[in-house]
Design an enzyme around this catalytic site. Structure first.
Site, PDB file in Angstrom:
ATOM      1  CE  LYS A 115       5.093   5.578   6.479  1.00 60.81           C
ATOM      2  NZ  LYS A 115       5.174   6.187   5.156  1.00 60.81           N
ATOM      3  CE  LYS A 197      -3.734  10.681  10.202  1.00 60.83           C
ATOM      4  NZ  LYS A 197      -2.333  10.979   9.969  1.00 60.83           N
ATOM      5  CE  LYS A 200      -6.400   4.321  -0.560  1.00 57.82           C
ATOM      6  NZ  LYS A 200      -5.312   4.336  -1.529  1.00 57.82           N
TER       7      LYS A 200
END
Ligand code: TRP
Length: 333
Positions: A115, A197, A200
């Protein structure tokens, strides 16, 4: 709620909608656990601000995520479903746990590394210490089990270490939680790149199915799903696209891989993709109908928020009091 049931805790990131991957991988399992366990679920809206959020959008996303989770089948007569930000004990315990967690431990968290690389302009302290908040989320409720995906296992392991450390320094205070690996619940992959994976945040909207996609969109996305050139519906190594579609079809219909292979013997990918799309659209139909009812009833939602925050806080308060006493704080009379 019965006292003798083991407790399960999990939280979801309130992104506004969930993908089919979130549903088959997590939420459907949350629903299934409700009979066997005392379940405490929440929207992790404190976590959400580790990346910059637009206030109106955050509010809307939390509302939608909550309503959608209810629509998926969380039953408030059995389980608690609350908003993390409405239970201040999460922030309180998180601060304390910060002081029982080492810089080095947090530095090793792979999600932090990922991140901080992705949001290089906003590597804030919250992003770094967020695993302590997650530990607080879990330990506040003395959870026995935490259903987590692969990506959260490292955080759960850290939570266990923090709990054991605290228990060792003082006396048994926290239940040391265990991961709960779902019995079923495939890892759903991107429809456009089945090696990664389903997410969204993928810029290609055809790579994921949102639980709020209408039937035509769902069918179109499956039609465009990446497969291979073999043209045989068969579960096998190297057939990532087909394996993924078979996994989705299996989750949507309850059929086994062998049954699916039989069903599509002699048929092409076109027929198969259409069947998967239709099965998924059928799965989503009742969820969407329920969601549309709930999301327009703001008074009902607000009542749910208040009642559930109160139930959660009752449990959380006990743990925080115990922790504060052990640390040596003077209790307010
Ligand atoms: N960190 C989790 C995620 O990114 C969400 C989460 C927050 C969570 N607190 C939790 C999951 C406690 C399990 C238990 O998906």
């Amino acid at each position: 709620m019965e006292e003798n049931k083991k407790r399960v805790l999990s939280m979801l990131q309130p992104t506004g909608t969930f993908t089919l991957g979130n549903y088959f991988g997590a939420i459907k399992n949350f629903v299934a656990l409700q009979d066997e366990y005392e379940c405490v679920y929440a929207m992790a809206d404190l976590h959400a601000i580790t990346v910059r959020q637009e206030p109106a959008k955050l509010r809307e996303n939390v509302l939608k995520s909550y309503a959608l989770t209810l629509a998926c089948g969380i039953d408030l007569n059995k389980s608690i479903l609350f908003l993390q930000s409405q239970v201040p004990e999460h922030s309180q315990l998180a601060w304390i746990l910060n002081c029982y967690t080492q810089f080095g431990e947090l530095s090793r968290m792979t999600q932090f590394k990922d991140k901080s690389a992705k949001h290089a302009d906003n590597v804030n302290a919250g992003l770094f210490t967020y695993p302590c908040l997650m530990a607080a989320d879990i330990l506040l409720y003395q959870a026995d089990y935490v259903p987590v995906g692969e990506d959260q296992k490292q955080h759960l392991e850290l939570t266990r270490n923090i709990a054991e450390r605290f228990n060792g320094l003082y006396s048994p205070t926290f239940t040391v939680p265990e991961a709960l690996i779902p019995k079923y619940g495939a890892r759903i992959r991107s429809l456009q790149d089945p090696t990664s994976k389903m997410s969204k945040s993928d810029p290609n909207v055809n790579s994921f199915v949102s639980l709020l996609d209408d039937p035509d969109t769902v069918i179109r996305k499956f039609k465009r799903a990446v497969t291979d050139s073999e043209a045989v519906v068969r579960y096998a190594e190297g057939k990532d696209g087909i394996n993924n579609l078979m996994g989705i079809y299996s989750c949507a219909t309850g059929k086994t891989m062998e049954e699916i292979e039989k069903e599509f013997e002699g048929k092409g990918y076109g027929d198969f993709k259409l069947a998967v799309g239709e099965a998924v659209a059928d799965t989503l139909k009742p969820i969407q109908a329920e969601y549309n009812k709930i999301i327009t009833d703001k008074a009902y939602l607000e009542k749910c928020f208040a009642e559930n925050a109160m139930k959660a806080e009752k449990i959380a308060r006990k743990t925080v009091s115990k922790v504060m006493r052990k640390v040596g704080y003077i209790q307010m009379k």
